[in-house]
Write an enzyme that holds these catalytic residues in place. Sequence first.
Site, PDB file in Angstrom:
ATOM      1  CG  ASP A  35      -2.110   0.862   1.128  1.00 33.79           C
ATOM      2  OD1 ASP A  35      -3.223   0.331   1.284  1.00 33.79           O
ATOM      3  OD2 ASP A  35      -1.957   2.079   0.879  1.00 33.79           O
ATOM      4  CB  THR A  38      -2.373   7.730  -1.977  1.00 35.30           C
ATOM      5  OG1 THR A  38      -2.781   6.510  -2.574  1.00 35.30           O
ATOM      6  CG2 THR A  38      -0.989   8.105  -2.431  1.00 35.30           C
ATOM      7  N   GLY A  40      -5.157   4.526   1.688  1.00 35.28           N
ATOM      8  CA  GLY A  40      -5.110   3.681   2.882  1.00 35.28           C
ATOM      9  C   GLY A  40      -4.414   4.395   4.043  1.00 35.28           C
ATOM     10  CG  ASP A  60       2.715   3.881  -6.660  1.00 39.07           C
ATOM     11  OD1 ASP A  60       1.957   3.237  -7.412  1.00 39.07           O
ATOM     12  OD2 ASP A  60       2.728   5.118  -6.579  1.00 39.07           O
ATOM     13  CB  ALA A  81      -3.841  -0.987  -4.693  1.00 43.70           C
ATOM     14  CE1 TYR A 147     -12.940   3.821  -8.649  1.00 35.72           C
ATOM     15  CE2 TYR A 147     -15.313   3.736  -9.027  1.00 35.72           C
ATOM     16  CZ  TYR A 147     -14.174   3.241  -8.407  1.00 35.72           C
ATOM     17  OH  TYR A 147     -14.276   2.170  -7.568  1.00 35.72           O
ATOM     18  CE  LYS A 151     -11.510  -0.726  -9.180  1.00 34.39           C
ATOM     19  NZ  LYS A 151     -10.328  -1.256  -8.441  1.00 34.39           N
ATOM     20  CB  VAL A 191     -23.959   8.159   0.599  1.00 33.19           C
ATOM     21  CG1 VAL A 191     -24.271   6.682   0.695  1.00 33.19           C
ATOM     22  CG2 VAL A 191     -24.975   8.984   1.333  1.00 33.19           C
ATOM     23  N   GLY A 269     -27.203  12.266 -13.948  1.00 31.82           N
ATOM     24  CA  GLY A 269     -26.535  11.019 -14.330  1.00 31.82           C
ATOM     25  C   GLY A 269     -26.466   9.979 -13.221  1.00 31.82           C
TER      26      GLY A 269
END
Length: 306
Positions: A35, A38, A40, A60, A81, A147, A151, A191, A269
Amino acid sequence: MSNQPVALVTGGAGFIGSHIVDLLLEQGSQVRVLDNLTGGRLQNLEHHKANPLLTFHNLDITTVELNHPIFGDVDWLFHMAGIGDIVPSIERPLDYFHTNAFGTARIAEAARNANVKRVVYAASSSCYGIAAVPTNELAPIDPQYPYALTKYIGEQTLFHWHQVYGLPVNSIRIFNAYGPRSRTSGAYGAVFGVFLRQKLAGKPLTVVGDGMQSRDFVYATDVARAFVAAAVTDKVGEIYNIGCGSPRTIDDLTKMLASEIVRIPERPGEPKCTWADISKITRELGWKPVVTLEEGVKELLQQISY
Ligand code: UDP
């Protein structure tokens, strides 16, 4: 030699990663955490400080040496990660591409070099975009922001290493995970983190729109069990959705948190409802969530100090 599996958890100091570390240590596995701290925090692993089965490596994923000893003899590699959050990904798409897509390719390559026996990838349900519900693994892919795209590219990269090099990979597409150690800092975030921070600060909870939108919340310890199930199974090359399988409204959530609310404008959206069809993982891996939203929220509230 112990016959307990050796596990490597990238992002093991993060929210879900640290819950996987908890479960693996409880089962007696040797656990290595990679890890770069950043997202974590070492504090997430503090309770294991004296455990000789755990080692921490500040590395990293985008720069770690492909033949680093941390990959040696690894049975299970949990690749957690990455960088999250929607708005910053729209502002800085290349950072997301670099970490989530390229960083994952690097992990795939290092895992291939080391003959890692199983990789389990933390994928995001955001790959489905605004989907029909309940959403199963065959739903169309329609990422709405960098994002989600990066992923998804990470996931497809690992499956490509599976197809071309035989790297044994499974992927878990997580719906809305919540629980202890979810981030409550930063301008953006899921949230639960936002609401907990607001509750801690004695501020009203910012409810988007009418609060009737619903999400499929799944508790962190249940998520961790799903990852270990996807490592243990003989099945490879599989994708599994996880959520609790029944969505709850934001309005319900605010009632459980027993706080004042303030309404903020709807976000363009955003899906009205997310709802994971979890029948595949239940059928194939025997996994189902056990923590109800009421229990999870109660547990969370007990853990935060006022
Ligand atoms: N939400 C909210 N207030 C906030 C942040 C989020 O009411 O301050 C709502 C949001 O409208 C959405 C749900 O909570 O319906 C989950 O939002 P989050 O950003 O956690 O995840 P996602 O929309 O990606 O599922």
